[in-house]
Write a protein that holds these residues in place. Structure first.
Motif, PDB file in Angstrom:
ATOM      1  N   GLY A   1       0.799  -1.228   0.000  1.00  0.00           N
ATOM      2  CA  GLY A   1       0.000   0.000   0.000  1.00  0.00           C
ATOM      3  C   GLY A   1       0.826   1.271   0.000  1.00  0.00           C
ATOM      4  N   THR A   2       2.126   1.161   0.272  1.00  0.00           N
ATOM      5  CA  THR A   2       2.996   2.344   0.255  1.00  0.00           C
ATOM      6  C   THR A   2       3.573   2.622  -1.127  1.00  0.00           C
ATOM      7  OG1 THR A   2       5.010   1.106   0.819  1.00  0.00           O
ATOM      8  CG2 THR A   2       3.644   1.891   2.660  1.00  0.00           C
ATOM      9  N   MET A   3       3.338   1.716  -2.087  1.00  0.00           N
ATOM     10  CA  MET A   3       3.867   1.899  -3.434  1.00  0.00           C
ATOM     11  C   MET A   3       3.095   3.000  -4.154  1.00  0.00           C
ATOM     12  SD  MET A   3       6.284  -0.513  -3.685  1.00  0.00           S
ATOM     13  CE  MET A   3       6.589  -0.102  -1.948  1.00  0.00           C
ATOM     14  N   SER A   4       3.797   3.800  -4.931  1.00  0.00           N
ATOM     15  CA  SER A   4       3.165   4.876  -5.683  1.00  0.00           C
ATOM     16  C   SER A   4       2.190   4.307  -6.704  1.00  0.00           C
ATOM     17  CB  SER A   4       4.234   5.709  -6.390  1.00  0.00           C
ATOM     18  OG  SER A   4       3.655   6.756  -7.137  1.00  0.00           O
ATOM     19  N   GLY A   5       0.959   4.807  -6.717  1.00  0.00           N
ATOM     20  CA  GLY A   5      -0.050   4.341  -7.650  1.00  0.00           C
ATOM     21  C   GLY A   5      -0.926   3.232  -7.123  1.00  0.00           C
ATOM     22  N   VAL A   6      -0.720   2.816  -5.864  1.00  0.00           N
ATOM     23  CA  VAL A   6      -1.552   1.777  -5.249  1.00  0.00           C
ATOM     24  C   VAL A   6      -2.458   2.439  -4.217  1.00  0.00           C
ATOM     25  CG1 VAL A   6      -1.607  -0.421  -4.023  1.00  0.00           C
ATOM     26  CG2 VAL A   6       0.284   0.078  -5.588  1.00  0.00           C
TER      27      VAL A   6
END
Length: 614
Positions: free
Chosen positions: A591-596
């Motif tokens: 959930g910390t990934m960009s775009g998620v």
């Protein structure tokens, strides 16, 4: 009766406390880019905005987020009926309640959308501009709670621009009919003149104007001398973009068909797109381009506006664009994901002559033809410059910059040379033919005269007796054609009639009299590919991450096919690369990934973790 006097049946309430909350929760990003935060806050606070931002700069968020934060439904006016379904699919994938009303729907589908709007169940509604001519649409919007109006592709309102749409002229009625509803007009390309016309025609004189840099540093601009352009294109694809998605623009429908067939015969997955094709074929080809990897779309300029495919790695032009604005917007469809991409144009003498003839024969008054001529002159200046292409391109939009180091003139600088004497020889030949023999010819015959060739036409017209016959041996046939092309570009020659005969202009007299020098561009000797080339997405990944990235892409392709939506609707390559590099082990880490965002995490999180664990 105006909407503010009636009141809505039911207002949809916002579930997001702020723009940052919506950005992170819905779209999975932690930070805004450039002027996004300021633009969004302007609209959230109820103010109008006029936004000039390059393709890939994040314009859509500038109205999507205010529509999520403000009470009511955001209404987006867009000319892109064929793409509304994809735009709605992309929003639905992140949990935004979106719909459209257009001519592709049957009565029951339209009624369902209307009910959702009146019940406050939509965050965004897409409309084509012509629907605002329908009284029933005005009545519907009067009964709804409208949070904002977004006018996308706002340059379409400008008769000075490259993509004028008459339906956009009526959009000033939004301000007149709903004066309390904020408006945001957005475009990816506008000169100062177009900018001012947008402001005037949409009554945005009191709006805040936001003009972002037009620079797309990841795009490498290259303009090549046209010499067997289909073969040149094939070499570009094979040497730099094998298996990549791209767009090839051609001027005519016939050229589109021939080029697509040529690429297919040479092993490239190519599809044609032009207005002469059956609408179902066009729709199917556009759908394949958006949903499949590695498709090359060969098209007229009827294709491309609003295309949100982020991984288009190249845009090629096999014919000269009519304007810098058109060229900029078309090339801007490459590299929306920020990765290195190519804008390549093959340009030659016939392009200039054809465009000049088209202008002379165009409908409209002298002012209209003068305007077309100005557009072409600016495009020719970009093609013929010996300076940085990017500096010239940005300068057209009023932006100053320094040499980029990533265009063909920076990577392999051309020389300028004094072409005054060759220009005088060519102009003198034209003058002598007309005055002494009342004859006019095209470039081919003029070059044959200057080179002293013995051809059937030279004999037929006794051109070997001209005093200029054979005086041009210092240049080759191709070099003489370059001289003709550049004299046309500089306004020292003009094209006349359907056969493309060449005549001198008022400016030519000073050259012939020796009062004006003529500097010309000499093409550098160089390989077909510049020294600095792009790196593929796989190369940019750390050691060991590439196989993971490919597994994620394969999973995404299967998911895309099953859902019938473009792959980028599920996740962009940039997000998959970040996941492949970080290899998160838990949903919280993912959930910390960009775009998620939250919706995609809930929908795809477990599946992604399984791919990573395989």
């Amino acid at each position: 009766m105006p909407a503010e006097d009636r009141g809505p049946i039911r207002a949809s309430s916002s579930q997001y406390s702020s723009s940052s909350d919506a950005l992170h929760t819905v779209f999975g990003y932690d930070n805004f880019r450039g002027d996004q935060a300021e633009i969004i806050q302007q609209v959230i606070d109820g103010g109008d905005a006029l936004v000039l931002m390059p393709t890939g700069g994040g314009k859509s968020l500038c109205y999507q987020i205010p529509a999520l934060v403000r009470e009511g439904t955001g209404v987006v006016i867009s000319p892109l009926i064929a793409l509304m379904q994809d735009q709605v699919d992309a929003l639905s994938a992140v949990g935004v309640r979106a719909a459209f009303l257009n001519s592709t729907q049957d009565q029951e589908q339209r009624r369902g959308v209307e009910r959702a709007l009146l019940n406050g169940e939509l965050d965004l509604l897409y409309l084509a501009p012509e629907r605002l001519r329908v009284t029933a649409t005005i009545d519907l919007l009067d009964r709804a709670s409208i949070s904002l109006f977004a006018i996308d592709e706002a340059h379409c309102v400008s008769q000075w621009g490259h993509d004028f749409r008459p339906d956009y002229l009526q959009l000033s009625m939004l301000h007149e009919h709903w004066p309390r509803v904020p408006r945001i007009a957005l475009t990816a390309t506008a000169t100062e003149q177009t900018h001012l016309e947008i402001q005037k025609r949409l009554q945005l004189s009191d709006a805040r104007h936001f003009v972002a840099s037009f620079d797309r540093p990841n795009i490498q601009y290259r303009i090549a001398a046209k010499n067997a352009p289909q073969q040149q294109l094939l070499e570009l694809l094979r040497s730099e973009h094998p298996g990549d998605a791209g767009i090839v623009y051609c001027l005519s429908r016939a050229s589109v068909e021939k080029t697509a067939e040529f690429l297919i015969q040479n092993g490239t997955s190519a599809l044609p797109y032009h207005a002469g094709l059956d609408s179902r074929v066009r729709a199917a080809n556009q759908s394949r381009f958006l949903r499949e990897d590695g498709i090359v779309m060969v098209a007229t300029i009827a294709f491309g506006m609003g295309i949100d495919k982020p991984d288009v790695r190249f845009v090629a032009h096999l014919d000269l664009p009519k304007s810098v604005e058109g060229y900029y917007q078309e090339t801007g469809r490459a590299g929306r994901d920020g990765l290195p991409s190519t804008a390549w144009l093959a340009y030659g003498l016939q392009d200039v002559m054809q465009q000049r003839r088209m202008i002379d024969g165009s409908e409209g008054n002298a002012e209209h033809r003068r305007r077309l001529g100005q557009h072409l002159d600016a495009m020719l200046a970009l093609c013929e410059t010996v300076e940085c292409r990017r500096v010239q391109l940005l300068g057209y939009f009023g932006e100053t910059s320094t040499a980029c180091g990533n265009c063909d003139t920076c990577l392999a600088p051309p020389e300028s040379w004094d072409g005054t004497v060759p220009a005088q020889k060519l102009l003198s030949t034209i003058v002598r033919l007309q005055r002494e023999r009342n004859q006019k010819f095209g470039a081919g015959q003029l070059v044959d005269i200057l080179l002293g060739r013995s051809t059937a036409r030279i004999t037929q017209y006794d051109h070997s007796s001209l005093s200029t016959f054979g005086i041009g041996g210092e240049l080759s046939d191709q070099e003489w054609r370059g001289v003709v092309r550049q004299l046309l570009a500089q306004g020292l020659l003009a094209v006349q009639g359907e056969y493309g005969t060449l005549i001198v202009t008022e400016s030519s007299a000073r050259v012939l009299a020796g009062d004006r020098s003529v500097m010309l561009r000499r093409e550098p000797e160089r390989a077909s590919r510049p020294a600095k080339t792009r790196r593929s997405a796989a190369v940019e990944l750390p050691a060991g991450a590439s196989p993971v990235f490919e597994r994620l892409r394969a999973w995404r392709a299967a998911e895309s096919k099953e859902q019938g939506v473009p792959a980028y609707v599920i996740f962009h390559d940039a997000t998959l690369r970040e996941i492949a590099t970080a290899t998160p082990n838990t949903l919280a880490e993912l959930g910390t990934m960009s775009g998620v965002g939250e919706n995609k995490l809930a929908k795809y999180g477990e599946a992604i973790l399984e791919v990573l664990a395989s």
